[in-house]
Design a protein around this motif. Structure first.
Motif, PDB file in Angstrom:
ATOM      1  N   CYS A   1       0.853  -1.184   0.000  1.00  0.00           N
ATOM      2  CA  CYS A   1       0.000   0.000   0.000  1.00  0.00           C
ATOM      3  C   CYS A   1       0.891   1.238   0.000  1.00  0.00           C
ATOM      4  O   CYS A   1       1.801   1.350   0.824  1.00  0.00           O
ATOM      5  CB  CYS A   1      -0.908  -0.014   1.235  1.00  0.00           C
TER       6      CYS A   1
ATOM      7  N   HIS B   1       0.356   3.048   3.352  1.00  0.00           N
ATOM      8  CA  HIS B   1       0.785   2.315   4.551  1.00  0.00           C
ATOM      9  C   HIS B   1       1.762   1.215   4.155  1.00  0.00           C
ATOM     10  O   HIS B   1       1.432   0.030   4.223  1.00  0.00           O
ATOM     11  CB  HIS B   1      -0.428   1.703   5.267  1.00  0.00           C
TER      12      HIS B   1
ATOM     13  N   CYS C   1      -8.691   1.438   4.760  1.00  0.00           N
ATOM     14  CA  CYS C   1      -7.931   1.606   3.511  1.00  0.00           C
ATOM     15  C   CYS C   1      -8.196   0.436   2.549  1.00  0.00           C
ATOM     16  O   CYS C   1      -8.026  -0.729   2.903  1.00  0.00           O
ATOM     17  CB  CYS C   1      -6.446   1.697   3.831  1.00  0.00           C
TER      18      CYS C   1
ATOM     19  N   LYS D   1      -6.616  -0.468  -0.206  1.00  0.00           N
ATOM     20  CA  LYS D   1      -5.412  -1.205  -0.618  1.00  0.00           C
ATOM     21  C   LYS D   1      -4.993  -2.204   0.454  1.00  0.00           C
ATOM     22  O   LYS D   1      -4.633  -3.346   0.160  1.00  0.00           O
ATOM     23  CB  LYS D   1      -4.257  -0.229  -0.904  1.00  0.00           C
ATOM     24  N   CYS D   2      -5.020  -1.753   1.702  1.00  0.00           N
ATOM     25  CA  CYS D   2      -4.643  -2.657   2.790  1.00  0.00           C
ATOM     26  C   CYS D   2      -5.668  -3.779   2.924  1.00  0.00           C
ATOM     27  O   CYS D   2      -5.290  -4.934   3.167  1.00  0.00           O
ATOM     28  CB  CYS D   2      -4.525  -1.879   4.104  1.00  0.00           C
TER      29      CYS D   2
HETATM   30 ZN   LIG Z   1      -3.295   1.245   3.165  1.00  0.00          ZN
END
Ligand SMILES: [Zn+2]
Length: 79
Positions: free
Chosen positions: A13, A16, A33, A35-36
């Protein structure tokens, strides 16, 4: 017949980069999030896929009697 090659894949990510679903878990995802969440989904499915593969073809038990022919060996190593 299903044949899969080996897969090496990495995803991170951008917001993060330190998040690791394997060691951190979903509880470490900040602010929902996407992506996470996706990385955690990929990790979960990968674990499930490996479990299914091991169920389909269980790992060969340790050899105790060397004179017994290893019938499992022919399932692997034919690329
Ligand atoms: Zn993330």
């Amino acid at each position: 017949m299903l044949k899969l090659g080996s897969v090496r894949w990495r995803g991170k990510c951008s917001k993060h980069p330190g998040f690791d679903p394997r060691s951190d878990g979903r509880g470490a995802i900040r602010g929902g999030c996407e992506k996470c969440e996706a990385l955690a989904d990929i990790h979960d499915l990968h674990v499930r896929m490996l479990a299914l593969m091991r169920t389909f073809v269980p790992p060969a038990p340790p050899k105790k009697r060397p004179e017994t022919p290893d019938l499992q060996a022919s399932l692997f190593g034919e690329e």
